[in-house]
Scaffold this motif. Sequence first.
Motif, PDB file in Angstrom:
ATOM      1  N   SER A 155       0.836  -1.546   1.118  1.00 45.90           N
ATOM      2  CA  SER A 155       2.181  -1.046   1.430  1.00 45.90           C
ATOM      3  C   SER A 155       3.240  -2.142   1.366  1.00 45.90           C
ATOM      4  CB  SER A 155       2.197  -0.405   2.819  1.00 45.90           C
ATOM      5  OG  SER A 155       1.880  -1.379   3.791  1.00 45.90           O
ATOM      6  N   GLN A 156       2.802  -3.393   1.362  1.00 47.40           N
ATOM      7  CA  GLN A 156       3.752  -4.509   1.287  1.00 47.40           C
ATOM      8  C   GLN A 156       3.970  -4.957  -0.158  1.00 47.40           C
ATOM      9  OE1 GLN A 156       1.364  -6.944   3.947  1.00 47.40           O
ATOM     10  NE2 GLN A 156       3.004  -6.866   5.458  1.00 47.40           N
ATOM     11  N   LEU A 157       3.376  -4.250  -1.081  1.00 51.11           N
ATOM     12  CA  LEU A 157       3.475  -4.622  -2.492  1.00 51.11           C
ATOM     13  C   LEU A 157       4.174  -3.529  -3.284  1.00 51.11           C
ATOM     14  CD1 LEU A 157      -0.201  -5.898  -2.897  1.00 51.11           C
ATOM     15  CD2 LEU A 157       1.851  -7.320  -2.678  1.00 51.11           C
ATOM     16  N   SER A 158       4.817  -3.911  -4.369  1.00 45.93           N
ATOM     17  CA  SER A 158       5.432  -2.919  -5.250  1.00 45.93           C
ATOM     18  C   SER A 158       4.329  -2.169  -6.005  1.00 45.93           C
ATOM     19  CB  SER A 158       6.355  -3.621  -6.241  1.00 45.93           C
ATOM     20  OG  SER A 158       5.600  -4.382  -7.167  1.00 45.93           O
TER      21      SER A 158
ATOM     22  N   ARG B 250       9.273   0.186 -17.307  1.00 42.93           N
ATOM     23  CA  ARG B 250       9.206  -1.268 -17.437  1.00 42.93           C
ATOM     24  C   ARG B 250       7.937  -1.819 -16.773  1.00 42.93           C
ATOM     25  NH1 ARG B 250      10.992  -5.753 -14.450  1.00 42.93           N
ATOM     26  NH2 ARG B 250      11.790  -4.393 -12.819  1.00 42.93           N
TER      27      ARG B 250
ATOM     28  N   GLU C  14       2.626  -4.296  -8.532  1.00 45.90           N
ATOM     29  CA  GLU C  14       1.722  -5.256  -7.885  1.00 45.90           C
ATOM     30  C   GLU C  14       0.443  -4.576  -7.400  1.00 45.90           C
ATOM     31  OE1 GLU C  14       4.686  -8.686  -6.072  1.00 45.90           O
ATOM     32  OE2 GLU C  14       4.544  -6.783  -5.012  1.00 45.90           O
TER      33      GLU C  14
ATOM     34  N   HIS D  10      -1.311  -9.825   1.605  1.00 50.98           N
ATOM     35  CA  HIS D  10      -0.467  -8.635   1.666  1.00 50.98           C
ATOM     36  C   HIS D  10      -1.336  -7.380   1.633  1.00 50.98           C
ATOM     37  CE1 HIS D  10       2.741 -11.426   0.888  1.00 50.98           C
ATOM     38  NE2 HIS D  10       3.647 -10.484   0.670  1.00 50.98           N
TER      39      HIS D  10
ATOM     40  N   ARG E 128      -0.111 -13.434  -3.129  1.00 51.66           N
ATOM     41  CA  ARG E 128      -0.048 -12.168  -2.381  1.00 51.66           C
ATOM     42  C   ARG E 128      -1.408 -11.842  -1.739  1.00 51.66           C
ATOM     43  NH1 ARG E 128       4.679 -12.530  -2.699  1.00 51.66           N
ATOM     44  NH2 ARG E 128       6.137 -11.281  -3.918  1.00 51.66           N
TER      45      ARG E 128
END
Length: 227
Positions: free
Chosen positions: A142-145, A177, A148, A139, A136
């Motif tokens: 904003s492109q990551l969860s 989680r 992440e 990235h 990643r």
Amino acid sequence: TPALEAVDVTRTYRSDGVSVTALHGVGLRIEEGEFAAIVGPSGSGKSTLMHLLGCLDRPTGGTLRVAGRDVAALSDAELADLRNRRVGFVFQSFQLLPRTSARDNVALPLVYRGVPRAERRRRAVEALSMVGLGHRLDHRPSQLSGGEQQRVAIARALVGEPRVVLADEPTGNLDTRTGHEVMDLLEHLNAEHGVAVVLVTHEPDIAGRARRRIHIRDGRIERDERA
Ligand code: ADP
Ligand code: ADP
């Protein structure tokens, strides 16, 4: 030598003639390689203590030692240097630069330390690989969860090879989680790389995973539990 040591530490804030004492005579030792949670109600002094332990602030009374050095004897520049070399920070809201790649976010602390660009990039890739994000690099946040993004922030905290990571509510913006996955990662880094972790949390399940729980109330350590 403890990684961090507070002896009878007090922190009083003064503004407009009003004074608030956030910490009253706190004594605390954080050893190398520890994994500790600081817990307590809102306003009890947790953030103040974290700022002191991270050399972002100085006590108004008592003694604070970082790697055995009394911070009162250090100039502001020396304190900043000690902070940069010894401590990594992780925040609830990640605090990543939005228009910047994961790799460049992670490399940023090395800019302030004068590390040359090629080495910065190499070390940022290494740190991102350590947190499982070697795929990643380019990235943007904003492109990551959320999980992440917090792992990128953890990589940024680690890139300078600190002895201690201070994490203020690191799972506060994550679902249960994902929060536990971030804890898995912090535990792994602690066990495999020996970095001490001190985190603040409101979540009992998260605090329950720490080997030590330091309970603060009204600016005092009320209880210090070791598993
Ligand atoms: P916690 O992190 O546990 O919520 P804090 O360390 O933020 O607690 O705050 C402890 C006490 O110190 C509170 O009464 C708070 O209002 C006060 N305080 C914190 N920071 C400042 C500041 N910069 N100026 C004045 N008072 C402050
Ligand atoms: P998780 O598996 O932690 O629930 P998500 O389902 O949110 O994560 O994201 C899965 C993957 O999709 C992530 O690896 C991330 O890189 C990518 N992704 C998530 N949100 C976006 C987005 N807004 N734009 C581009 N890629 C995204």
